[in-house]
Design an enzyme around this catalytic site. Structure first.
Site, short mmCIF file in Angstrom:
data_model
loop_
_atom_site.label_atom_id
_atom_site.label_comp_id
_atom_site.label_asym_id
_atom_site.label_seq_id
_atom_site.Cartn_x
_atom_site.Cartn_y
_atom_site.Cartn_z
N THR A 123 0.85 -1.20 0.00
CA THR A 123 0.00 0.00 0.00
C THR A 123 0.88 1.25 0.00
O THR A 123 2.02 1.20 0.49
CB THR A 123 -0.92 0.03 1.24
OG1 THR A 123 -1.54 1.32 1.34
CG2 THR A 123 -0.17 -0.23 2.54
N ASP A 124 0.34 2.36 -0.48
CA ASP A 124 1.08 3.63 -0.42
C ASP A 124 1.28 4.08 1.03
O ASP A 124 2.13 4.92 1.33
CB ASP A 124 0.40 4.73 -1.25
CG ASP A 124 -1.00 5.10 -0.80
OD1 ASP A 124 -1.52 4.52 0.17
OD2 ASP A 124 -1.60 6.00 -1.44
N GLU A 125 0.46 3.52 1.94
CA GLU A 125 0.56 3.94 3.35
C GLU A 125 1.89 3.55 3.99
O GLU A 125 2.24 4.06 5.05
CB GLU A 125 -0.58 3.34 4.18
CG GLU A 125 -1.93 3.88 3.81
CD GLU A 125 -2.93 3.80 4.95
OE1 GLU A 125 -2.51 3.69 6.12
OE2 GLU A 125 -4.13 3.85 4.65
N TYR A 147 -2.10 -0.54 11.02
CA TYR A 147 -2.35 -1.18 9.71
C TYR A 147 -1.14 -0.99 8.80
O TYR A 147 -0.59 -1.96 8.26
CB TYR A 147 -3.60 -0.58 9.05
CG TYR A 147 -3.66 -0.83 7.56
CD1 TYR A 147 -3.96 -2.10 7.05
CD2 TYR A 147 -3.40 0.20 6.64
CE1 TYR A 147 -4.00 -2.34 5.68
CE2 TYR A 147 -3.44 -0.03 5.27
CZ TYR A 147 -3.73 -1.30 4.79
OH TYR A 147 -3.76 -1.53 3.44
N LYS A 151 1.62 -3.67 7.26
CA LYS A 151 1.82 -3.81 5.81
C LYS A 151 3.28 -3.52 5.45
O LYS A 151 3.83 -4.14 4.53
CB LYS A 151 0.89 -2.85 5.05
CG LYS A 151 -0.59 -3.18 5.13
CD LYS A 151 -1.00 -4.44 4.39
CE LYS A 151 -0.94 -4.30 2.88
NZ LYS A 151 -1.48 -5.52 2.20
#
Ligand code: NAD
Ligand code: DAU
Length: 331
Positions: A123-125, A147, A151
């Site tokens: 994810t970009d997160e 989260y 990831k």
């Protein structure tokens, strides 16, 4: 090619399964999904009855179940995750277990089975908040909530399996997806659900946080571009170049539904809220991919899809009700 799709009954997974069946002649798909609150066989629609699709209910943290599900597959697209930031803030354990430990189990089984292409969907997160910058794939992973930290751990483990064991892993880091079948805990479907019931829309903080909105169809094309043409061991950002402050998205939802802006209600912010996500996309562009769905047209069509699938929206929301009651109670 025979694919294993983990999390194939969730939002992105069910769209990807349909995309594979429609766009890859000779493809067959085995789905491994635990059917948590976020997953449902209903999301598969007609694909559930398609002879090319096989469904296995199982947990990616169960090493034996993963090994059995992977046998005979050539490609893996690993999507299964606890995907909601707010839930991970409320309680981090499920995210750590599924996103980190579960990814380890899936990687380990892929190594044993000798998988030819393994797409790990990150994810970009993982980059953290993009304040005044757009991250390229070499930016440090500075995740800021449970989260995204889980990831980031999974992303790093996936890369380690390439470097250490030569497992042909490709990593993607997509922006915020939107589109049909998104679970109504995420901004767009949750606010459609609430607006249709004339309930207040709980906007965190000042609503000026920026998200880059990627239509799930564009995302499916990007995943296959990377799986089929990417370099093993490499990470690929999937930006949409559609960065919008949340309030702009929320006003569009209200406008499309013919509901008043007075439903907007500012509530206590999400702890550690990332103010902006932003990525560069040259590596993926070099594989010949670019986003095709126009933000406004795609967002309006998605809002209409939820409004026209009220039974689906209400049944999905009901599965997560216990969490919503606790999370939003004092906001
Ligand atoms: P989702 O929550 O809609 O679906 C997740 C699916 O995984 C569900 O079907 C669920 O039943 C299944 N699952 C959960 N835990 C499991 C377990 N232990 N074992 C087996 N199955 C399990 O998620 P999504 O939005 O479709 O996201 C899919 C992937 O894409 C995730 O890895 C997420 O981190 C990533 N991602 C999502 C977005 C987005 O905007 N939705 C953006 C970037 C990356
Ligand atoms: O960027 C990719 C990520 O996008 C994915 O990795 C995650 O799986 C996915 O959930 C999504 O994370 P976000 O936290 O950005 O999505 P969410 O829909 O939860 O929130 C979008 C924005 O809307 C964010 O700035 C928080 C805000 N928001 C969200 C909810 C649920 C509100 O203001 N109120 C809300 O009630």
């Amino acid at each position: 090619m025979k694919y294993l799709v983990t999390g194939g009954c969730g939002f992105i997974g069910c769209n990807l399964v349909r995309f594979l069946l429609e766009n890859r002649a000779g493809a067959s798909v085995r789905i491994l999904d635990a059917l948590t609150y976020a997953g449902s066989l209903d999301n598969l629609g007609a694909a559930a009855e398609d002879a090319r699709v096989e469904f296995i209910q199982g947990d990616i943290c169960d090493a034996e179940a993963v090994r059995r599900a992977m046998g005979g597959c050539e490609g893996v697209i690993h999507l299964a995750a606890e995907s909601h930031v707010d839930r991970s803030i409320f309680g981090a354990e499920a995210a750590v277990r599924t996103n980190f430990e579960g990814t380890f189990r899936v990687l380990e089984a892929a190594r044993e089975v000798g998988i030819e292409r393994f797409l790990h969907v990150s994810t970009d997160e993982v980059y953290g908040a993009a304040e005044g910058v757009s991250f390229d794939e070499n930016a440090p992973l500075l995740a800021r909530n449970p989260y995204s930290a889980s990831k980031a751990g999974a992303d790093t483990m996936a890369r380690a399996y390439w470097i250490t064991y030569g497992l042909p892993v490709l990593i993607t880091r997509p922006a915020n997806n939107y589109g049909p079948y998104q679970y109504p805990e995420k901004l767009v479907p949750l606010f459609v659900y609430k607006a249709l019931r004339d309930e207040p829309l709980p906007v965190y903080g000042d609503g000026m946080q920026v998200r880059d909105w990627l239509h799930v169809d564009d995302h499916c094309r990007a995943m296959l571009a990377v799986l089929e043409r990417g370099e093993p061991g490499e990470a690929y950002n999937i930006p949409a170049h559609n960065e919008r402050p949340n309030l702009q998205t929320i006003r569009l939802i209200l406008h499309e539904l013919g509901k008043p802006e007075s439903l907007i209600t500012y509530v206590e912010d999400r702890p550690g809220h990332d103010v902006r996500y932003s990525m560069t996309g040259e590596k993926l562009a070099a594989l010949g991919w670019r986003p095709e769905v126009d933000w406004e047209a795609g967002m309006r069509a998605s809002v209409r899809w939820f409004a026209e699938h009220l039974d689906w929206l209400e049944a999905s929301y009901a599965r997560g009700k216990a969490f919503f009651e606790q999370w939003y109670r004092n906001r």
